[in-house]
Every structure is written in C-alpha cells, then in structure tokens.
Design an enzyme around this catalytic site. Structure first.
Site, PDB file in Angstrom:
ATOM      1  N   TYR A 174       0.887  -1.082   0.052  1.00 19.66           N
ATOM      2  CA  TYR A 174       0.105   0.088   0.032  1.00 19.66           C
ATOM      3  C   TYR A 174       0.776   1.277   0.018  1.00 19.66           C
ATOM      4  O   TYR A 174       0.511   2.279  -0.422  1.00 19.66           O
ATOM      5  CB  TYR A 174      -0.992  -0.158   1.175  1.00 19.66           C
ATOM      6  N   LYS A 181      -3.509   8.236   3.382  1.00 22.18           N
ATOM      7  CA  LYS A 181      -4.888   7.987   3.745  1.00 22.18           C
ATOM      8  C   LYS A 181      -4.847   8.347   5.299  1.00 22.18           C
ATOM      9  O   LYS A 181      -5.680   8.843   6.350  1.00 22.18           O
ATOM     10  CB  LYS A 181      -5.172   6.639   3.811  1.00 22.18           C
TER      11      LYS A 181
END
Length: 273
Positions: A174, A181
């Site tokens: 990720y 995020k």
C-alpha cells in the site's frame, strides 16, 4: 423494496429501485465515479435510492463516457467536469451548485492517486514530486471541497471521504497511499472540530479491499483481496452497495450524534490480528 445483506446494484434504474425517503429533500455532490464498480457510484446510487438529489463529476472526457450513462441511470441532477489538478474547475462546480441549488447538504469525496513508480516503490524512496502529487489529489482535494462546501452548507451538512486500513496499520504494497490516507483521516478529525459549530459533520469511511479501477494500481492486489477474504469474520469482501448504505446512514439524521470518526465497512477485517 427490501434488500439483501449485500445486493447487487440495479443494471437499469427505475422507480422500483427507490427504497425510502429517509434523505428526501437533501442535495449533495459525489466526486470520484469512474465506472459502475466505483465506490463513489455505490454511494451515489444508494443516496438516490433513499431519496436524495445528487450531482456527479467526471475527471476527463474519457471518463465522462463511462459516468454519463450511470448518471442517467440513477437520475443524477447534474453531471459536471472536475479534475482537482485543473485550476478553476472546482470553483466552476460550486458556482453551478450555488446557481442551481443554492445550498448543499453533503459531499462524498472518493478520489485518490499516486504515481505508479512511487506507489510501487518503498515509502523511503518516494520522490518529492510523487509525494506532493499523492497528497494534492488524495488529501488536499478533500480540504478544497470542504472549504467550498462550507459556504453552501448554511443549514449544516455532512462531509465524507474514503480511507483504508493502511492508514492505521502497515499493509504490504500500500506504501505511499498509507501515508496519504493517514493524513486524510487526520484531516477528518480537524475539520470535524473546526466545522462542528456550524452543524457540519465529517467522516472517513474505510472499506475493505474492493476490485475497483483505483485499486488495480496496487501491486499484488489479488493477494490483498485473497487475504481479506480468508481473514475477515464473514470470509468475504464487502460490496459497493453496502458502503453506499452506510454513507446514506451517515448523511441522514440517524448519525447526528457522530462526527470526526473513521467508520470501517470491511466485514470486520480490521478487528482481526
């Protein structure tokens, strides 16, 4: 109309797809629809099903070819161009909303991006340009939308964005999006504190992995999906209709005592060690 726990979205929109008037009279902007598999489309479809009016945006003319039929399918009131990297486009969207509606009740922000080389590489090796662009599109655009929406939310409202578990824990592959995020979730908390006095509530919704166009850019994404299925309590993924129903709840009055929260919609995956 009754719904199953995770029903598919209708292929053709018709009056029978209306499931209530919980959100009747509310008007909102949904940003990030790219195709019928988009989380943003699941949100827009369910918001419409519960009676809200929605405006959709598209990032470019190629995307418009996919979004326009979906906007027609759900009866979206407006379909407007919005590339957050293009000066003036966001202002034009909100000028049109002010002209046509005069007010705004909710915004759903569902866009994120990182350059492929930076996304696939180690966080420590991320380029300055890649970091800046990932934060500009994935995080700062939510601040921009919120700032513009604040002026139209004269009777209060709801701001929502889409996060992921990688904001809180390290998720293989990720990478730089985890940092983006995490910043996005922090933005939700700060905006909730700043806008609470105007009765504007702010949330991050954190779905489990879904097979969307945006997710396809993550390296070894199929392995991430397989792990989610194997580890979640229900041994399954969530779907965009389930996410849309949670968003409809947050927009509605039932969530009036909540703000600043990250709401997980991942079949319980985030609870598993």
């Amino acid at each position: 109309m009754s719904e199953s726990a995770h029903d598919p979205l209708p292929t053709v929109w018709n009056p029978d797809d209306r499931i209530g008037d919980m959100l009747k009279g509310l008007r909102g902007l949904v940003v990030g629809v790219a195709n019928e598999s988009s989380i943003a489309f699941g949100c827009a479809a369910k918001l419409r099903a519960f009676g809200a009016e929605v405006a959709l945006t598209y990032a470019d003319e190629r995307t418009r070819d996919f979004v326009a039929p979906l906007a027609a399918q759900i009866g979206a009131s407006l379909l407007l161009p919005l590339n957050v990297e293009q000066p003036g486009e966001l202002d034009a969207v909100f000028a049109r909303l002010r002209q046509d509606w005069g007010r705004l009740d909710f915004v759903v922000h569902s866009i994120a991006f990182a350059p492929k080389d930076d996304l696939h590489g180690r966080v420590i090796d991320c380029s300055a340009d890649g970091f800046t662009r990932a934060m500009r599109i994935s995080v700062y655009s939510f601040l921009e939308l919120s700032r513009a929406a604040e002026q139209l939310m004269t009777q209060g409202g709801t701001l929502l964005t889409m996060s992921y578990y990688g904001a809180d824990k390290v998720v293989n592959n990720y990478n730089i999006m985890g940092l983006a995020k995490a910043s996005l979730e922090a933005s939700v908390r700060y905006l909730a504190a700043e806008l609470g006095g105007k009765n504007i509530r702010v949330y991050a919704v954190s779905p489990g992995p879904l097979k969307t166009r945006a997710a396809s850019g993550i390296a070894h994404f199929d392995e991430l999906v397989e792990a989610a299925v194997n580890r979640s309590p229900g041994r399954r993924l969530v779907d965009i209709a389930e996410i849309g129903r949670v968003v409809a709840f947050l927009v509605g009055g039932g969530a009036s005592g909540m703000t600043g929260d990250t709401i997980y919609v991942d079949a319980g995956l985030h609870n598993m060690a």
